[in-house]
Design a protein around this motif. Structure first.
Motif, PDB file in Angstrom:
ATOM      1  N   TYR A  64      -7.778  -7.294  -4.791  1.00 58.86           N
ATOM      2  CA  TYR A  64      -6.613  -8.056  -4.354  1.00 58.86           C
ATOM      3  C   TYR A  64      -7.019  -9.362  -3.678  1.00 58.86           C
ATOM      4  O   TYR A  64      -6.376 -10.393  -3.885  1.00 58.86           O
ATOM      5  CB  TYR A  64      -5.723  -7.225  -3.425  1.00 58.86           C
ATOM      6  CG  TYR A  64      -4.812  -6.296  -4.185  1.00 58.86           C
ATOM      7  CD1 TYR A  64      -3.659  -6.775  -4.793  1.00 58.86           C
ATOM      8  CD2 TYR A  64      -5.101  -4.944  -4.298  1.00 58.86           C
ATOM      9  CE1 TYR A  64      -2.822  -5.931  -5.501  1.00 58.86           C
ATOM     10  CE2 TYR A  64      -4.269  -4.095  -4.996  1.00 58.86           C
ATOM     11  CZ  TYR A  64      -3.127  -4.585  -5.596  1.00 58.86           C
ATOM     12  OH  TYR A  64      -2.302  -3.755  -6.290  1.00 58.86           O
ATOM     13  N   TYR A 108     -13.660   3.204  -2.624  1.00 63.74           N
ATOM     14  CA  TYR A 108     -12.535   2.904  -3.513  1.00 63.74           C
ATOM     15  C   TYR A 108     -11.536   1.988  -2.810  1.00 63.74           C
ATOM     16  O   TYR A 108     -11.071   1.006  -3.377  1.00 63.74           O
ATOM     17  CB  TYR A 108     -11.887   4.211  -3.955  1.00 63.74           C
ATOM     18  CG  TYR A 108     -10.681   4.056  -4.845  1.00 63.74           C
ATOM     19  CD1 TYR A 108     -10.708   3.242  -5.964  1.00 63.74           C
ATOM     20  CD2 TYR A 108      -9.511   4.765  -4.580  1.00 63.74           C
ATOM     21  CE1 TYR A 108      -9.599   3.120  -6.800  1.00 63.74           C
ATOM     22  CE2 TYR A 108      -8.404   4.649  -5.405  1.00 63.74           C
ATOM     23  CZ  TYR A 108      -8.449   3.832  -6.512  1.00 63.74           C
ATOM     24  OH  TYR A 108      -7.355   3.712  -7.324  1.00 63.74           O
ATOM     25  N   ASN A 109     -11.251   2.292  -1.571  1.00 58.29           N
ATOM     26  CA  ASN A 109     -10.348   1.448  -0.788  1.00 58.29           C
ATOM     27  C   ASN A 109     -10.910   0.029  -0.662  1.00 58.29           C
ATOM     28  O   ASN A 109     -10.180  -0.958  -0.828  1.00 58.29           O
ATOM     29  CB  ASN A 109     -10.120   2.058   0.588  1.00 58.29           C
ATOM     30  CG  ASN A 109      -9.037   1.354   1.348  1.00 58.29           C
ATOM     31  OD1 ASN A 109      -7.875   1.395   0.962  1.00 58.29           O
ATOM     32  ND2 ASN A 109      -9.422   0.695   2.421  1.00 58.29           N
ATOM     33  N   ILE A 128     -10.536  -1.828  -4.015  1.00 57.59           N
ATOM     34  CA  ILE A 128      -9.152  -2.268  -4.210  1.00 57.59           C
ATOM     35  C   ILE A 128      -8.880  -3.514  -3.365  1.00 57.59           C
ATOM     36  O   ILE A 128      -8.303  -4.489  -3.853  1.00 57.59           O
ATOM     37  CB  ILE A 128      -8.158  -1.139  -3.872  1.00 57.59           C
ATOM     38  CG1 ILE A 128      -8.263  -0.030  -4.915  1.00 57.59           C
ATOM     39  CG2 ILE A 128      -6.724  -1.680  -3.804  1.00 57.59           C
ATOM     40  CD1 ILE A 128      -7.481   1.217  -4.567  1.00 57.59           C
ATOM     41  N   LEU A 147     -11.252   3.334 -11.494  1.00 61.69           N
ATOM     42  CA  LEU A 147     -11.603   1.960 -11.855  1.00 61.69           C
ATOM     43  C   LEU A 147     -11.912   1.921 -13.344  1.00 61.69           C
ATOM     44  O   LEU A 147     -12.222   2.936 -13.953  1.00 61.69           O
ATOM     45  CB  LEU A 147     -12.846   1.496 -11.084  1.00 61.69           C
ATOM     46  CG  LEU A 147     -12.770   1.466  -9.573  1.00 61.69           C
ATOM     47  CD1 LEU A 147     -14.137   1.134  -8.982  1.00 61.69           C
ATOM     48  CD2 LEU A 147     -11.721   0.475  -9.083  1.00 61.69           C
ATOM     49  N   ARG A 152       0.860  -1.185   0.000  1.00 62.93           N
ATOM     50  CA  ARG A 152       0.000   0.000   0.000  1.00 62.93           C
ATOM     51  C   ARG A 152       0.892   1.230   0.000  1.00 62.93           C
ATOM     52  O   ARG A 152       1.697   1.426   0.898  1.00 62.93           O
ATOM     53  CB  ARG A 152      -0.900   0.012   1.217  1.00 62.93           C
ATOM     54  CG  ARG A 152      -1.775   1.232   1.241  1.00 62.93           C
ATOM     55  CD  ARG A 152      -2.965   1.019   2.146  1.00 62.93           C
ATOM     56  NE  ARG A 152      -3.665   2.259   2.315  1.00 62.93           N
ATOM     57  CZ  ARG A 152      -4.806   2.539   1.707  1.00 62.93           C
ATOM     58  NH1 ARG A 152      -5.350   1.657   0.926  1.00 62.93           N
ATOM     59  NH2 ARG A 152      -5.396   3.685   1.909  1.00 62.93           N
ATOM     60  N   ALA A 184      -3.571  -2.231  -9.527  1.00 59.51           N
ATOM     61  CA  ALA A 184      -3.806  -3.617  -9.108  1.00 59.51           C
ATOM     62  C   ALA A 184      -3.540  -4.575 -10.260  1.00 59.51           C
ATOM     63  O   ALA A 184      -2.940  -5.635 -10.071  1.00 59.51           O
ATOM     64  CB  ALA A 184      -5.233  -3.790  -8.587  1.00 59.51           C
ATOM     65  N   ASN A 211      -8.636  -2.148 -11.461  1.00 54.54           N
ATOM     66  CA  ASN A 211      -7.889  -0.945 -11.152  1.00 54.54           C
ATOM     67  C   ASN A 211      -6.529  -1.063 -11.828  1.00 54.54           C
ATOM     68  O   ASN A 211      -5.945  -2.157 -11.834  1.00 54.54           O
ATOM     69  CB  ASN A 211      -7.743  -0.829  -9.626  1.00 54.54           C
ATOM     70  CG  ASN A 211      -6.742   0.202  -9.197  1.00 54.54           C
ATOM     71  OD1 ASN A 211      -5.578  -0.114  -9.009  1.00 54.54           O
ATOM     72  ND2 ASN A 211      -7.187   1.425  -9.038  1.00 54.54           N
TER      73      ASN A 211
END
Length: 128
Positions: free
Chosen positions: A54, A46-47, A50, A91, A26, A103, A100
């Motif tokens: 992942y 958004y967090n 993400i 995104l 991060r 990512a 993303n």
């Protein structure tokens, strides 16, 4: 916590068997700087997205109902935030899946490194 996430002893498991490597680096400064234009709820969503990407090991299905449910928000709220994140380039959608840019790059590099390590391991001579 969902029943399938519970370990046999009743405590929650942080990793699922199909998630070989759910962690990611991060970059706090990058996230902070890049998301200043977003409202607090948009940054939080958004967090979460993400994290979901992942944890899935790649893009997630662009399903408003399912995503809103996972984020514990009303579908209309998620749709408003989704629209903003897509318009801002945070995104993108490919073949019905949300992803993303960073990512995608990190996961591709990670997969390439895994394949390379597997290939190198296969080339090692057998020790007798």
């Amino acid at each position: 916590m969902h029943a399938q996430d519970m370990a046999q002893d009743g405590r929650g498991s942080k990793r699922k068997p199909h998630q070989a490597d759910p962690w990611y680096k991060r970059y706090a400064r990058d996230f902070y700087d890049d998301t200043r234009e977003l409202k607090l709820d948009e940054r939080g969503a958004y967090n979460d997205i993400i994290d979901l990407i992942y944890m899935a090991g790649g893009p997630i299905k662009d399903d408003d109902q399912a995503i809103a449910h996972r984020m514990h928000v009303n579908v209309r709220i998620w749709q408003r935030i989704r629209k903003r994140l897509l318009a801002g380039g945070f995104l993108f959608i490919t073949r019905g899946y949300l992803h993303n840019k960073r990512a995608k790059e990190v996961l591709a590099t990670r997969e390439s490194e895994r394949a390379s390590m597997g290939h190198r391991g296969a080339q090692r001579p057998m020790v007798q």
